[in-house]
Design a protein around this motif. Structure first.
Motif, PDB file in Angstrom:
ATOM      1  N   SER A 100      53.475  99.112 -41.750  1.00 25.99           N
ATOM      2  CA  SER A 100      54.198 100.206 -41.088  1.00 25.99           C
ATOM      3  C   SER A 100      55.455  99.693 -40.391  1.00 25.99           C
ATOM      4  O   SER A 100      56.540 100.296 -40.479  1.00 25.99           O
ATOM      5  N   LEU A 101      55.333  98.567 -39.683  1.00 29.33           N
ATOM      6  CA  LEU A 101      56.487  97.993 -38.989  1.00 29.33           C
ATOM      7  C   LEU A 101      57.569  97.553 -39.973  1.00 29.33           C
ATOM      8  O   LEU A 101      58.764  97.758 -39.734  1.00 29.33           O
ATOM      9  N   LEU A 102      57.154  96.956 -41.088  1.00 31.69           N
ATOM     10  CA  LEU A 102      58.118  96.538 -42.096  1.00 31.69           C
ATOM     11  C   LEU A 102      58.836  97.737 -42.701  1.00 31.69           C
ATOM     12  O   LEU A 102      60.038  97.691 -42.970  1.00 31.69           O
ATOM     13  N   SER A 103      58.101  98.828 -42.893  1.00 29.25           N
ATOM     14  CA  SER A 103      58.712 100.052 -43.428  1.00 29.25           C
ATOM     15  C   SER A 103      59.729 100.620 -42.448  1.00 29.25           C
ATOM     16  O   SER A 103      60.802 101.094 -42.846  1.00 29.25           O
ATOM     17  N   LEU A 104      59.417 100.574 -41.147  1.00 26.22           N
ATOM     18  CA  LEU A 104      60.333 101.081 -40.129  1.00 26.22           C
ATOM     19  C   LEU A 104      61.606 100.242 -40.051  1.00 26.22           C
ATOM     20  O   LEU A 104      62.698 100.769 -39.829  1.00 26.22           O
ATOM     21  N   CYS A 147      67.188  99.101 -41.433  1.00 27.59           N
ATOM     22  CA  CYS A 147      68.043  98.195 -40.667  1.00 27.59           C
ATOM     23  C   CYS A 147      68.340  96.936 -41.463  1.00 27.59           C
ATOM     24  O   CYS A 147      69.480  96.460 -41.516  1.00 27.59           O
ATOM     25  N   VAL A 148      67.314  96.392 -42.112  1.00 28.45           N
ATOM     26  CA  VAL A 148      67.484  95.185 -42.921  1.00 28.45           C
ATOM     27  C   VAL A 148      68.466  95.443 -44.059  1.00 28.45           C
ATOM     28  O   VAL A 148      69.350  94.627 -44.341  1.00 28.45           O
ATOM     29  N   LYS A 169      72.007  93.568 -44.800  1.00 28.33           N
ATOM     30  CA  LYS A 169      72.175  92.876 -46.076  1.00 28.33           C
ATOM     31  C   LYS A 169      73.534  93.161 -46.691  1.00 28.33           C
ATOM     32  O   LYS A 169      74.144  92.283 -47.324  1.00 28.33           O
ATOM     33  N   LYS A 170      74.045  94.367 -46.510  1.00 30.08           N
ATOM     34  CA  LYS A 170      75.344  94.732 -47.085  1.00 30.08           C
ATOM     35  C   LYS A 170      76.457  93.852 -46.539  1.00 30.08           C
ATOM     36  O   LYS A 170      77.416  93.524 -47.244  1.00 30.08           O
ATOM     37  N   ASP A 171      76.347  93.482 -45.244  1.00 28.34           N
ATOM     38  CA  ASP A 171      77.391  92.659 -44.625  1.00 28.34           C
ATOM     39  C   ASP A 171      77.170  91.166 -44.833  1.00 28.34           C
ATOM     40  O   ASP A 171      78.128  90.392 -44.826  1.00 28.34           O
ATOM     41  N   ALA A 207      65.280  86.716 -35.839  1.00 32.61           N
ATOM     42  CA  ALA A 207      64.201  87.378 -36.575  1.00 32.61           C
ATOM     43  C   ALA A 207      64.780  88.239 -37.691  1.00 32.61           C
ATOM     44  O   ALA A 207      64.233  88.294 -38.798  1.00 32.61           O
ATOM     45  N   LEU A 208      65.900  88.891 -37.405  1.00 29.19           N
ATOM     46  CA  LEU A 208      66.565  89.712 -38.416  1.00 29.19           C
ATOM     47  C   LEU A 208      67.178  88.829 -39.497  1.00 29.19           C
ATOM     48  O   LEU A 208      67.180  89.189 -40.676  1.00 29.19           O
TER      49      LEU A 208
END
Length: 468
Positions: free
Chosen positions: A228-232, A236-237, A241-243, A265-266
């Motif tokens: 659930s946390l990974l889905s939330l 944001c990830v 990733k685009k940048d 962590a990000l």
């Protein structure tokens, strides 16, 4: 509520097939798959599919043929077709036989599914399998995304692997089999502690359950909460990733300043997600410790350094950009060969440089009588005829030159560093020297003190560089 009722309710929530649709049921002959087959055969008509049995005879044990015979009898009992694949002993690998056997099984199951027009392959993984898998991954130190355990449904192309027994324990299945008086084969290898899963099943998990009888449910709930946390966090990830990341078939590119702006962590999540996406086709594997290694290296490293990674990969930092790619085993030889290239350029001559560019040495009079193109670069020289022919080459170790507008000499290597030229581009840069070896031009980067202003009246020759 008995197991069949619970199973039926679970099948309705899975929504993995339509009534009367063909599905492949993987049956080994063990209690798990025998129970799965029986439950599938007793489903109500509104959710019951057309069952097709698939079995692999691995020829690994003395009773393999007996297991095949038992599965064929089950097919007769339930009046369903059965397809069998024989994995002959001569095809067994010398090592990694467990993984090879698994690959053979799933390849065969998917082949039968495609042949029979089935969207679903059912396997008999249950709750105990799930707990063992989660615990093994935790101990192994798997990445966060891999701690979710066994998926109830997993798409593999046009086929979906379905695990309808995941809510039920091994004890539930054995109890059901005994009540139904089902017959199954016991795999004697399940008693051997030389297999990792068996050690967890027979030694580690019983000890954990003695500490807390609810440990199985806690482990499963942990992975559900993590999922659930990974889905939330996924949106944001993806934005970061685009940048930070881009990739093609050959390499993954990391923009170092953008990466450093993110929380650590990000950073790990972005790199983990990006590497997994990039390496899916190439089958490269970089685990958590390797991702952390890359992050630590990018924090401390200077420009134009490299980091060796597993799987024949290398990371190369080029100032604000890092590139991860497959090592080229002969790259050093190729660079040395390129550096040995020397082309002589006489007055009035043009030569092709092999990279789509060309160079010519013209007298000032002939240069003024021609039309220049927008793709040209010019070096105006007042050197005597004795300083020709010129030499066109790549850089050499220790190269130094006098730079126009500066006193003294400067290393060509330092010019590349000052200009933030990536290492691979340095090896391709062209260096022009006169007949005495003095460097006149590092093309497109620096002119020597021997170059002249185009408005002077002492110009004797013009060196023309044309890039296509």
């Amino acid at each position: 509520m008995d197991l069949l009722q619970q199973f039926t309710g679970h099948i309705r929530t899975l929504d993995a097939w339509e009534p009367d649709e063909p599905v492949i049921v993987a049956v080994s002959g063990g209690v798990d798959s025998v129970v799965l087959l029986d439950l599938m055969g007793r489903l109500p008509e509104d959710v019951k599919p057309n069952i097709i049995i698939a079995h692999v005879n691995h020829h690994l044990r003395g009773i393999s043929d007996d297991e095949e015979s038992a599965v064929r009898k089950l097919a007769e009992r339930y009046t369903v077709p059965v397809y069998v694949h024989h994995w002959r002993k001569e095809d067994h690998p010398d090592s990694g036989i467990e993984k090879a056997a698994r690959d053979i099984r799933y390849s065969f199951f998917k082949e039968i599914a495609q042949r029979m027009g089935s969207r679903a392959v059912l396997t008999a993984h249950h709750k105990d399998d799930q707990v063992e898998t989660i615990l093994m991954k935790l101990v192994r130190g798997s990445a966060l995304e891999e701690l979710k355990g066994i998926s109830a449904k997993r798409s593999e192309g046009t086929v979906t692997i379905v695990r309808p027994l995941l809510p039920f324990t091994k004890k539930n299945l054995i109890s059901y089999a005994e009540q139904r008086q089902l017959r199954w084969a016991e795999d004697e290898s399940n008693a051997s502690v030389k297999f990792t899963r068996n050690r967890y099943r027979q030694t580690i998990l019983p000890l954990l359950r003695s500490e807390n009888p609810a440990v199985d449910d806690h482990l499963i709930r942990f992975t559900e909460d993590l999922d659930s946390l990974l889905s939330l966090s996924a949106p944001c990830v993806e934005e970061w990733k685009k940048d930070i990341l881009s990739f093609d078939n050959d390499a993954l590119y990391i923009m170092v300043p953008a990466l450093k702006q993110a929380d650590e962590a990000l950073q790990r999540r972005v790199l983990s997600s990006g590497i997994k996406q990039w390496s899916r086709k190439q089958s490269y594997t970089l685990g958590h410790k390797h991702i952390q290694m890359i992050i630590d290296w990018l924090k401390a490293s200077s420009p134009n350094t490299t980091l060796d990674l597993p799987g024949g990969l290398t990371a190369e930092r080029m100032y604000d950009r890092c590139m991860i790619r497959k090592k080229e085993s002969d790259s050093r030889y190729e660079i040395e060969s390129e550096n040995e290239i020397e082309k002589k350029l006489a007055v009035g001559q043009w030569i092709e440089l092999g990279d789509g560019s060309s160079m010519g040495l013209l007298t000032y009079e002939s240069f003024r009588s021609r039309e220049s193109s927008q793709n040209e670069r010019h070096l105006y020289l007042g050197i005597p005829f004795q300083s020709t022919p010129l030499t066109i080459r790549h850089r050499h170790n220790g190269d130094r030159m006098t730079v126009r507008g500066m006193t003294g000499t400067k290393k060509v290597k330092d010019i590349f560093i000052d200009q933030k030229i990536p290492r691979e581009d340095r090896e391709r840069a062209w260096v022009v020297t006169d007949s005495t070896g003095r460097i006149l031009w590092v093309v497109d980067l620096k002119e020597s003190a021997l170059s002249l202003d185009p408005r002077t009246d002492t110009i004797s020759y013009v060196l023309v560089y044309e890039r296509m």
